[in-house]
Design an enzyme around this catalytic site. Structure first.
Site, PDB file in Angstrom:
ATOM      1  N   CYS A 156      56.813   7.589  -3.326  1.00 35.90           N
ATOM      2  CA  CYS A 156      57.600   6.659  -4.117  1.00 35.90           C
ATOM      3  C   CYS A 156      58.883   7.416  -4.432  1.00 35.90           C
ATOM      4  O   CYS A 156      59.392   8.126  -3.568  1.00 35.90           O
ATOM      5  CB  CYS A 156      56.828   6.199  -5.357  1.00 35.90           C
ATOM      6  SG  CYS A 156      56.049   7.530  -6.287  1.00 35.90           S
ATOM      7  N   ARG A 162      53.315   6.021  -8.668  1.00 35.49           N
ATOM      8  CA  ARG A 162      52.882   4.959  -7.760  1.00 35.49           C
ATOM      9  C   ARG A 162      52.103   5.533  -6.583  1.00 35.49           C
ATOM     10  O   ARG A 162      51.072   4.984  -6.163  1.00 35.49           O
ATOM     11  CB  ARG A 162      54.096   4.171  -7.248  1.00 35.49           C
ATOM     12  CG  ARG A 162      54.668   3.177  -8.229  1.00 35.49           C
ATOM     13  CD  ARG A 162      56.016   2.649  -7.786  1.00 35.49           C
ATOM     14  NE  ARG A 162      57.080   3.628  -7.972  1.00 35.49           N
ATOM     15  CZ  ARG A 162      58.354   3.420  -7.680  1.00 35.49           C
ATOM     16  NH1 ARG A 162      58.727   2.246  -7.159  1.00 35.49           N
ATOM     17  NH2 ARG A 162      59.257   4.351  -7.907  1.00 35.49           N
TER      18      ARG A 162
END
Length: 323
Positions: A156, A162
């Site tokens: 990410c 994430r």
């Protein structure tokens, strides 16, 4: 699919496809053209997660963005390749989770790697559709690469929250790992701990997501378009900002030191005497590299593909474009 979706490469003001647009949401966010916030605070790459094909790293930057950081802290795809080779690893697939397209293009990705983008908003737990797309991309790659040991690189912006959530979600839902074990394993290999408490709470206390349909490929990956390693940027170390990056403690640490020219070896370091005028015909030559004639001309670079050919979202309707 993309006719009404306006994605600006210089901004992260992208509405997640399929999400309702708020009526009072008319103001555009301020355009961001520089290096991501806190990007220097994180190690470039982690280590391969044992027993898996996953390796996490922060987003590699294109050359124009790398010019804005100290040379020792710059990190692009070719630096990533060097780091992996130092670990005796080879990459096969990149899964890009950033919610923007401004950090790099397919023309920056080596053509030996495949690429898939899953638009994933930060700060909030990824949707079930995004989780399913991540599982599908992983399963499809593993199915097609049973005869080799190539890795799946996931990033990410910082390669942490994430990225950590979706990698751990796969290990929990598909591989059957205990949530605490999965998180600890990811953190130790990344070299940083997942920071978002809502991500950790969902991983450790939330329900497992369904694996139904993970063997159905959603989209075919796209090959990178970069053939050769680009030349180093012309900005000298002295002109770059001072480094406050924590750097890598792993194999990629100090990766640029051996690539720098020794002091005095560059013809550009020669200075003119005061008052001496430079011949007009030499002005452009003095700024460029005397070896520039050996570089491939700009026209050889492959054209940038339309966004629809390599950017996709799990929540978006099916496109008419055949990939």
């Amino acid at each position: 699919m993309f006719k009404n979706l306006k994605l600006e490469e210089e901004t992260e003001n992208i509405r997640e496809p399929g999400a309702a647009e708020l009526p009072n949401q008319k103001k555009k966010k301020k355009k961001k053209n520089g290096v991501p916030d806190r990007w220097l605070d994180y190690r470039c790459t982690g280590l391969r997660i044992p027993g898996t094909r996953f390796i996490a790293f922060k987003v590699p930057l294109n050359p124009s963005l790398n010019c804005q950081v100290p040379e020792s802290d710059s990190f692009g795809f070719w630096d990533l390749m060097d780091s992996l080779e130092s670990q005796n690893q080879k990459l096969g697939l990149i899964i890009d989770l950033t919610f923007t397209t401004r950090y790099y293009k397919l023309t920056d990705v080596p053509q030996t790697w495949s690429y898939i983008k899953i638009l994933t908003k930060g700060h909030q737990v990824p949707s079930d559709a995004a989780i399913l797309s991540f599982k599908r991309a992983t399963r499809q790659f593993l199915k097609e690469n049973q005869d080799n040991n190539k890795l799946i690189g996931v990033h990410c912006t910082h390669g942490l929250n994430r990225t950590g959530y979706l990698v751990c979600r796969y290990l929990i839902d598909v591989d059957g790992l205990d949530p605490a074990v999965a998180v600890k394993l990811f953190n130790s290999c990344r070299g940083h701990d997942i920071e978002r408490q809502n991500y950790l709470k969902d991983l450790q206390q939330g329900a497992k997501r369904s694996n139904e349909g993970i063997d159905e490929p959603e989209v075919k990956s796209t090959r990178g378009l970069a053939v050769d390693r680009p030349p180093r940027t012309g900005i000298s170390t002295e002109d770059r900002p001072e480094s406050d990056c924590k750097g890598d403690s792993g194999p990629s640490e100090g990766k640029h030191k051996d690539m720098r020219r020794p002091s005095g070896s560059d013809h550009r370091e020669k200075t003119q005497s005061t008052g001496e005028k430079r011949p007009p015909g030499n002005r452009r030559r003095q700024k460029g590299d005397h070896k520039s004639r050996d570089r491939p001309p700009q026209s050889r670079l492959p054209p940038t593909l339309p966004l629809a050919l390599y950017v996709w979202s799990p929540a978006a309707p099916k496109s008419d474009n055949k990939l």
